[in-house]
Motif scaffolding. Structure first.
Motif, mmCIF file in Angstrom:
data_model
loop_
_atom_site.group_PDB
_atom_site.id
_atom_site.type_symbol
_atom_site.label_atom_id
_atom_site.label_comp_id
_atom_site.label_asym_id
_atom_site.label_seq_id
_atom_site.Cartn_x
_atom_site.Cartn_y
_atom_site.Cartn_z
ATOM 1 N N LEU A 1 36.349 43.450 50.501
ATOM 2 C CA LEU A 1 35.508 44.461 49.872
ATOM 3 C C LEU A 1 36.336 45.379 48.976
ATOM 4 C CD1 LEU A 1 32.575 45.428 49.718
ATOM 5 C CD2 LEU A 1 33.047 46.916 51.661
ATOM 6 N N ASN A 2 37.528 45.771 49.450
ATOM 7 C CA ASN A 2 38.403 46.613 48.634
ATOM 8 C C ASN A 2 38.834 45.894 47.357
ATOM 9 O OD1 ASN A 2 38.329 48.900 50.239
ATOM 10 N ND2 ASN A 2 40.043 48.229 51.497
ATOM 11 N N LYS A 3 39.091 44.596 47.457
ATOM 12 C CA LYS A 3 39.458 43.810 46.273
ATOM 13 C C LYS A 3 38.300 43.798 45.264
ATOM 14 C CE LYS A 3 41.259 39.287 44.970
ATOM 15 N NZ LYS A 3 41.657 37.955 45.440
ATOM 16 N N ALA B 1 26.275 45.490 41.739
ATOM 17 C CA ALA B 1 27.278 44.420 41.670
ATOM 18 C C ALA B 1 27.762 44.034 43.070
ATOM 19 C CB ALA B 1 28.454 44.856 40.796
ATOM 20 N N VAL B 2 27.896 45.009 43.953
ATOM 21 C CA VAL B 2 28.308 44.721 45.330
ATOM 22 C C VAL B 2 27.221 43.921 46.035
ATOM 23 C CG1 VAL B 2 28.855 45.743 47.579
ATOM 24 C CG2 VAL B 2 29.865 46.698 45.489
ATOM 25 N N LEU C 1 38.750 54.523 38.328
ATOM 26 C CA LEU C 1 38.723 55.116 39.658
ATOM 27 C C LEU C 1 39.301 54.169 40.696
ATOM 28 C CD1 LEU C 1 35.068 56.543 39.782
ATOM 29 C CD2 LEU C 1 37.179 57.853 39.427
ATOM 30 N N THR C 2 39.943 54.746 41.691
ATOM 31 C CA THR C 2 40.291 54.000 42.896
ATOM 32 C C THR C 2 39.098 54.120 43.841
ATOM 33 O OG1 THR C 2 41.229 55.932 44.005
ATOM 34 C CG2 THR C 2 42.737 54.583 42.626
ATOM 35 N N TYR C 3 39.107 53.330 44.911
ATOM 36 C CA TYR C 3 37.998 53.409 45.860
ATOM 37 C C TYR C 3 37.874 54.790 46.501
ATOM 38 C CZ TYR C 3 34.790 52.372 49.611
ATOM 39 O OH TYR C 3 33.720 52.418 50.458
ATOM 40 N N PRO C 4 38.971 55.412 46.979
ATOM 41 C CA PRO C 4 38.826 56.761 47.536
ATOM 42 C C PRO C 4 38.308 57.775 46.500
ATOM 43 C CG PRO C 4 40.916 55.809 48.215
ATOM 44 C CD PRO C 4 40.330 54.881 47.188
ATOM 45 N N GLN C 5 38.717 57.630 45.257
ATOM 46 C CA GLN C 5 38.208 58.522 44.202
ATOM 47 C C GLN C 5 36.710 58.300 43.989
ATOM 48 O OE1 GLN C 5 40.865 57.376 41.021
ATOM 49 N NE2 GLN C 5 42.158 59.177 41.339
#
Length: 164
Positions: free
Chosen positions: A41-43, A133-134, A54-58
Motif C-alpha cells: 500500500l505504501n508503494k 486510484a486506491v 507529498l509523502t504518505y505522512p504528509q
C-alpha cells in the motif's frame, strides 16, 4: 468486559486453534500479512502522491487539515496517532514547501496552530483522485474496502487496549 469478549480473550490466551507445529510459520502470521500489505500500500501511495509532491505522512496531515483547518499540533497528532516529536519535523518540512503555516496560539503560547496556505488548500483538488486510484488498484467495491477498514479499526482498538 462483555462475555463474548471475555470468551474470545480466554480462547486467545490458551492458544486455542493454533497447533505448536504451525504457530511460528511466517505464512500463518496475521502480523506479516498486515505488514506485507502495508508495504504494498505504501508503494502504491508513493506512486500516487509523487505528482502532488507529498509523502504518505504528509498526505495524512493534509487530509486532517482539509477536514478541519486551524488545528493544534496536538489535535493533528491525536487524529494520526503520532506524538509531537514525530509530527513537528514533518510539519516544518511542509511549511518549507509552503503547504501550511505554524503559529503560536495567542491565548496559549505552548500551543501551535497549523493552518493551510492557499497552495495547501489548492492541492486538495488534485488529491481527490487518490482514493479512487486506491480503490481501483484494490480491484474491489467500496463495500468490501469499507468492511475491511471497519475490521481493521476494531482490531486496532483491541490491540491498543491489550497494549495499555
Amino acid at each position: 468486559m462483555d462475555t463474548k469478549r471475555t470468551s474470545r480473550n480466554k480462547q486467545a490466551a490458551t492458544g486455542a486453534g493454533i497447533d505448536s507445529a504451525s504457530a511460528l510459520l511466517l505464512d500463518h502470521q496475521f502480523c506479516f500479512s498486515v505488514y506485507a500489505t502495508s508495504l504494498a500500500l505504501n508503494k502504491l501511495y508513493r506512486k500516487l502522491l509523487a505528482p502532488l509532491g507529498l509523502t504518505y505522512p504528509q498526505y495524512l496531515v493534509m487530509m486532517v487539515l482539509w477536514e478541519a483547518d486551524g488545528l493544534t499540533v496536538s489535535d493533528i497528532g491525536a487524529r494520526l496517532h503520532l506524538d509531537s516529536a514525530t509530527l513537528t519535523p514533518l510539519l516544518k518540512r511542509m511549511e518549507a514547501q509552503q503547504l501550511l503555516r505554524r503559529e503560536r496560539a495567542a491565548a496559549d503560547e505552548r500551543q501551535v496552530i497549523v493552518t493551510l496556505t492557499p497552495q495547501g488548500r489548492a492541492l486538495r483538488q488534485q488529491a481527490e483522485a487518490v482514493p479512487r486510484a486506491v480503490l481501483c488498484a484494490a480491484d474491489c467495491g467500496i463495500e468490501e474496502i469499507a468492511s475491511v477498514k471497519a475490521g481493521l479499526d476494531k482490531l486496532r482498538e483491541r490491540f491498543a487496549d491489550a497494549g495499555s
